[in-house]
Scaffold this motif. Structure first.
Motif, PDB file in Angstrom:
ATOM      1  N   ILE A  17     -18.890 -19.241  23.889  1.00 21.92           N
ATOM      2  CA  ILE A  17     -18.096 -20.176  23.105  1.00 21.92           C
ATOM      3  C   ILE A  17     -18.592 -20.193  21.494  1.00 21.92           C
ATOM      4  N   GLU A  18     -17.914 -19.563  20.334  1.00 19.72           N
ATOM      5  CA  GLU A  18     -18.188 -19.619  19.096  1.00 19.72           C
ATOM      6  C   GLU A  18     -18.070 -21.014  18.409  1.00 19.72           C
ATOM      7  N   VAL A  19     -18.835 -21.802  18.510  1.00 20.55           N
ATOM      8  CA  VAL A  19     -18.589 -23.103  17.746  1.00 20.55           C
ATOM      9  C   VAL A  19     -19.637 -23.512  16.722  1.00 20.55           C
ATOM     10  N   LYS A  20     -19.154 -23.921  15.481  1.00 19.64           N
ATOM     11  CA  LYS A  20     -20.073 -24.535  14.665  1.00 19.64           C
ATOM     12  C   LYS A  20     -20.521 -25.918  14.815  1.00 19.64           C
ATOM     13  N   ASN A  21     -21.345 -26.364  15.870  1.00 19.65           N
ATOM     14  CA  ASN A  21     -21.660 -27.575  16.168  1.00 19.65           C
ATOM     15  C   ASN A  21     -23.110 -27.710  16.307  1.00 19.65           C
ATOM     16  N   THR A  22     -23.732 -28.605  15.578  1.00 22.54           N
ATOM     17  CA  THR A  22     -25.301 -28.939  15.643  1.00 22.54           C
ATOM     18  C   THR A  22     -25.600 -29.232  16.986  1.00 22.54           C
ATOM     19  N   ILE A  23     -24.839 -30.070  17.676  1.00 19.93           N
ATOM     20  CA  ILE A  23     -25.382 -30.499  19.031  1.00 19.93           C
ATOM     21  C   ILE A  23     -25.347 -29.253  19.927  1.00 19.93           C
ATOM     22  N   LEU A  24     -24.566 -28.106  19.729  1.00 21.28           N
ATOM     23  CA  LEU A  24     -24.341 -27.153  20.856  1.00 21.28           C
ATOM     24  C   LEU A  24     -25.461 -26.179  20.510  1.00 21.28           C
ATOM     25  N   HIS A  25     -26.021 -26.046  19.165  1.00 22.70           N
ATOM     26  CA  HIS A  25     -27.278 -25.198  18.877  1.00 22.70           C
ATOM     27  C   HIS A  25     -28.538 -26.164  19.423  1.00 22.70           C
ATOM     28  N   ALA A  26     -28.653 -27.209  19.276  1.00 25.08           N
ATOM     29  CA  ALA A  26     -29.745 -27.980  19.740  1.00 25.08           C
ATOM     30  C   ALA A  26     -29.747 -27.907  21.161  1.00 25.08           C
ATOM     31  N   PHE A  27     -28.376 -28.059  22.045  1.00 26.49           N
ATOM     32  CA  PHE A  27     -28.420 -27.790  23.476  1.00 26.49           C
ATOM     33  C   PHE A  27     -28.966 -26.240  23.812  1.00 26.49           C
ATOM     34  N   LEU A  28     -28.508 -25.276  23.279  1.00 28.17           N
ATOM     35  CA  LEU A  28     -28.881 -24.124  23.509  1.00 28.17           C
ATOM     36  C   LEU A  28     -30.140 -23.659  23.208  1.00 28.17           C
ATOM     37  N   LEU A  29     -30.853 -24.308  22.203  1.00 29.98           N
ATOM     38  CA  LEU A  29     -32.293 -24.328  21.832  1.00 29.98           C
ATOM     39  C   LEU A  29     -32.883 -24.776  23.306  1.00 29.98           C
ATOM     40  N   ALA A  30     -32.802 -26.268  23.532  1.00 35.05           N
ATOM     41  CA  ALA A  30     -33.245 -26.675  24.820  1.00 35.05           C
ATOM     42  C   ALA A  30     -33.172 -25.799  26.046  1.00 35.05           C
ATOM     43  N   ILE A  31     -32.119 -25.442  26.309  1.00 36.51           N
ATOM     44  CA  ILE A  31     -31.900 -24.297  27.257  1.00 36.51           C
ATOM     45  C   ILE A  31     -32.998 -23.223  27.351  1.00 36.51           C
TER      46      ILE A  31
END
Length: 54
Positions: free
Chosen positions: A15-29
């Motif tokens: 998913i191409e989303v410019k969302n800070t929460i998504l980036h933080a989530f992916l960083l955690a994973i």
């Protein structure tokens, strides 16, 4: 909280989303960092040349 199956993770990363929460989530994973570690990150903590963080 449930666990992610392989197909769930790949669908999130496609998913191409410019969302800070998504980036933080992916960083955690992808790194195993905890919430407090991610929230405490600053630009000076990231070394872009060696692709590492403190």
């Amino acid at each position: 909280m449930g666990t992610f199956r392989c197909c769930s993770f790949s669908s999130i990363t496609n998913i191409e989303v410019k969302n800070t929460i998504l980036h933080a989530f992916l960083l955690a994973i992808t790194t195993g960092m905890r919430q407090g570690e991610i929230l405490a990150l600053r630009w000076k903590d990231i070394n872009f040349e060696s692709k590492t963080s403190r």
